[in-house]
Design an enzyme around this catalytic site. Structure first.
Site, short mmCIF file in Angstrom:
data_model
loop_
_atom_site.label_atom_id
_atom_site.label_comp_id
_atom_site.label_asym_id
_atom_site.label_seq_id
_atom_site.Cartn_x
_atom_site.Cartn_y
_atom_site.Cartn_z
N CYS A 354 0.83 -1.21 0.02
CA CYS A 354 0.08 0.08 -0.21
C CYS A 354 0.80 1.24 -0.09
CB CYS A 354 -0.83 0.10 1.18
SG CYS A 354 -1.46 -1.63 1.72
N ARG A 383 7.12 -11.10 5.28
CA ARG A 383 6.37 -11.04 6.58
C ARG A 383 7.30 -12.20 7.30
NH1 ARG A 383 0.22 -10.32 5.01
NH2 ARG A 383 0.41 -8.67 3.66
N GLN A 401 1.73 -10.84 -3.54
CA GLN A 401 0.45 -10.60 -3.28
C GLN A 401 -0.49 -9.98 -4.63
OE1 GLN A 401 -0.17 -7.43 -0.50
NE2 GLN A 401 -1.45 -8.73 0.92
N ASP A 403 -2.24 -7.81 -5.38
CA ASP A 403 -2.80 -6.42 -4.74
C ASP A 403 -3.62 -5.57 -5.74
OD1 ASP A 403 -3.17 -5.17 -2.47
OD2 ASP A 403 -1.08 -5.13 -2.12
N HIS A 405 -5.03 -1.12 -5.63
CA HIS A 405 -5.65 -0.45 -4.86
C HIS A 405 -6.60 0.62 -5.74
CE1 HIS A 405 -2.05 -1.12 -2.25
NE2 HIS A 405 -2.98 -1.36 -1.32
N LYS A 485 -14.46 -4.81 5.89
CA LYS A 485 -14.04 -5.50 4.70
C LYS A 485 -14.94 -6.61 4.58
CE LYS A 485 -11.45 -8.22 7.78
NZ LYS A 485 -10.38 -9.16 8.20
N HIS A 531 -8.62 -1.58 -0.94
CA HIS A 531 -7.45 -2.57 -1.07
C HIS A 531 -8.25 -3.90 -1.49
CE1 HIS A 531 -4.54 -0.42 1.92
NE2 HIS A 531 -5.71 -0.07 2.37
ZN LIG Z 1 -3.21 -2.24 0.28
#
Ligand SMILES: [Zn+2]
Ligand SMILES: [Zn+2]
Length: 669
Positions: A354, A383, A401, A403, A405, A485, A531
């Site tokens: 992010c 992580r 990921q 991902d 946005h 979420k 996200h």
């Molecule tokens: Zn994010």
């Protein structure tokens, strides 16, 4: 007299001092027999819990049909196992013993090594306790009294838990590690449960007595560091499972057998997809075959996202401490992050994409005209997972990921979420995941942002779910502190559930990073930010797919799609032609020109899960055909080469699923 209100709205007066079991009995003997525990004013309690004076108190009797009852049963079985281990081994120090997804475990510190061969003996001792119907007796005592008791018993691990409780409770990370075994301190009091001569520090609840455990099985023993910390002692963890009926247990054990056959670590080795090495614990090494599958996944993913109007970005892996301070990760996520020094300044390896995406957004001003901006990133994140929880590809320390946005006008939020929901649906269907559970998590107690912000964001998620006609479960108060979420759980062919996709409306980042766009009024406004991830971690999703398909990938994903098998050396030249025809249609084909018998070649290709074998000999070479053997359907007979190539290419291009591999029936939901 106390009164209770039942789930159907009826109220009932009960005798002073009546227990939950007494109430169940009054309602009916069948309910009383099926009762395991109860929810009393929202809290799950033992059947022996007494209904307080006054009321009406909300009371729901939990029977052996409920999920909660199953986890209570399993946790109770963990106590019974601990009691049996104590009887058999005497001097044992106890760790924790929670119920987990499919069963339970207990951690023991004892000088003897427990082997798999000892499990039958422990199980027999448990059977004796069950036959005796040993009760679970609850006691509420002060932390001091519990400490004195555990000290006398030399229970150093329980003492540590008590110290943490006295110091103000366990931290979030430890709660996760200790799962259900965490007792709740109420006015300095803790609860103890006695099962025979085993006393545990536990908040409960449990079944009333061991006789209520009708079907159980101990599964295996594994080493486990106390609290998942490799600097702490290694304990012996015994895993087991329990059910309310013997047939359910038998079905589960059959599924476990099947799961063992499908273990992605084993198939990963057989198919030469990936490996792990001591030089990089928790970091997957993807081999050429694994990269084929991964790249197919990514190509598919990129095509769908292009079609859905996303742009793709890539942000750096190492970013300054200052950025992570601004994003809040430094304060909230530091324990799971890796750090490095560059020119005497501290940098962090990104655990999430992010902040990088936000810097791109902030790089220039934005107008309402360019909204929505759908910015996707296949971001490699790190992580720091504890070593004890690492598990093949399913739990790694480095992963990609999928991902994205989305920055949009507040009024576009719901439509954007609808778009994501449609995209998720398309992706999961392609892989054959039809059984998808959706959960909407709303504002938690501790959260940032105003009521209006939460209402708008949650309303957009809910509205989008409704607009798509989705059935979903609401988890009240279980959203992140900065975002409501939607989470997706997919069920694989063995009935196991995996959390993959997530859609979050972020209420914090736009503020923290002062995101703006210029509206049609020529003023600056705050955009909405979403996200979302669909596969979650690509590496983990690959692991899930391997187990879901049992290594028999659909044609489009198979590392080798067709093996060309000449019956003797004489037909190798024709085999080369066949392989080239497949290759020019974009198919991944291999020629087995070894001098082995064709039966050996077939066996080898089957073991490598090659979906199609094209066998060529005299007849095929002269007719320009191939004899097709489908790994799932068997021999399909001869087919002109061109037709076979076209058919295979069509199957791959349309991403058709293969016929379902046979296995035990899926788990009951
Ligand atoms: Zn994010
Ligand atoms: Zn317990």
């Amino acid at each position: 007299m106390p009164t209770v209100r039942l789930p159907d709205g009826k109220t009932l007066e009960v005798a002073e001092g009546a227990s939950v079991a007494d109430v169940a009995n009054r309602i009916g003997s069948r309910l009383a027999r099926a009762a395991v525990a109860a929810r009393l004013n929202g809290k799950v309690v033992d059947l022996s819990a007494v209904v307080a004076p006054g009321g009406p108190h909300d009371l729901e009797v939990l029977t052996d049909q409920s999920d909660e009852a199953l986890s209570i049963l399993r946790h109770s079985a963990a106590h019974v196992m601990a009691a049996a281990v104590r009887r058999l081994y005497g001097n044992v120090k106890f760790g924790v013993g929670p119920a987990i997804d499919d069963g339970f475990y207990y951690d023991f510190d004892l000088s003897q090594r427990i082997g798999d061969e000892d499990l039958a003996r422990i199980e027999a001792e448990m059977a004796a306790l069950i036959a005796e119907g040993v009760p679970f007796v609850r006691e509420e005592v002060s932390v001091e009294a519990a400490t004195a008791l555990m000290k006398a018993g030399g229970q150093e691990y329980k003492l540590e838990l008590l110290r943490d409780i006295a110091a103000g409770g366990l931290t979030a990370g430890e709660v996760a590690a200790d799962a259900e075994a965490k007792p709740l301190p109420a006015d300095g009091m803790v609860s103890l449960y006695r099962t025979g001569d085993f006393v545990d520090l536990c908040r409960g609840p449990h079944v009333p007595h061991a006789g209520r455990i009708p079907a159980l099985k101990l599964l295996n023993v594994a080493g486990s560091y106390w609290r998942g910390d490799s600097t702490r002692p290694m304990l012996q963890r015994i895993y087991g499972t329990a059910f309310f009926s013997k047939p359910s247990l038998a079905a589960h054990l059959a599924r476990l057998e099947e799961a063992k056959k499908r273990d992605h670590r084993r198939i990963g080795k057989d198919l030469d997809l990936f490996s792990f090495h001591d030089d990089g614990p928790g970091f997957a090494f993807l081999h050429p075959n694994g990269m084929v599958v991964l790249n197919e996944l990514l190509e598919f993913w990129r095509r769908l996202h292009r079609e859905a109007g996303y742009v793709e970005v890539r942000t750096p892996t190492v970013l300054s401490r200052d950025l992570w301070l601004r994003s809040g990760h430094w304060d909230n996520y530091r324990e799971a992050m890796y750090f490095t020094q560059i020119d005497e300044a501290t940098y962090a390896v990104k655990p999430m994409n992010c902040p990088g995406g936000l810097l791109i957004y902030l790089n220039r001003p934005h107008s309402y005209r360019e909204m929505p901006i759908r910015m996707a990133e296949l971001g490699l994140v790190h992580r720091h997972e504890k070593s004890g929880v690492l598990h093949g590809l399913l739990r790694v320390r480095q992963f990609t990921q999928d991902d994205a946005h989305i920055f949009c006008l507040p009024g576009q939020l719901q439509d954007e979420v609808v778009g994501v929901i449609r995209l998720v649906d398309r992706v999961y269907r392609t892989f054959g995941f039809e059984d998808v559970r959706v959960e909407l998590s709303t504002r938690p107690e501790h959260s940032i942002g105003t009521d209006e912000m939460w209402e708008h964001a949650t309303g957009a998620l809910r509205g989008a779910l409704e607009a798509c006609g989705m059935t979903y479960k609401v988890n009240e108060g279980e959203g992140a502190f900065y975002a409501p979420k939607i989470d997706y759980h997919i069920r694989d062919c063995l009935g196991r559930s995996w959390q993959c996709g997530t859609i979050q409306v972020d209420l914090a980042m736009p503020e923290r990073f002062n995101l703006t766009y210029v509206g049609d009024d020529n003023r600056e406004h705050r955009p909405a930010m979403v996200h979302r991830a669909i596969l979650g971690s690509i590496e983990r999703f690959l692991g899930i797919l391997i187990e879901h398909y049992g290594g028999d990938f659909p044609l489009w994903l198979a590392p080798v799609q067709a093996a060309v098998l000449p019956v003797t050396d004489r037909f190798n030249a024709y085999g080369v032609r066949v392989r080239e025809a497949l290759a020019s249609a974009g198919l991944r084909a291999e020629l087995d020109d070894s001098s082995d018998k064709v039966s050996a070649k077939i066996r080898r290709a089957s073991l490598r899960r090659v979906p199609y074998m094209l066998i060529v000999g005299e007849k095929e070479a002269s007719a320009g055909s191939v004899s097709v053997r489908d790994k799932a359907a068997g021999d399909l007979g001869a087919e002109p080469l061109e037709a076979a190539v076209r058919r295979l290419a069509e199957e791959a291009n349309t991403k058709r699923l293969r016929p379902k591999a046979t296995g035990p029936a899926p788990a009951e939901p």
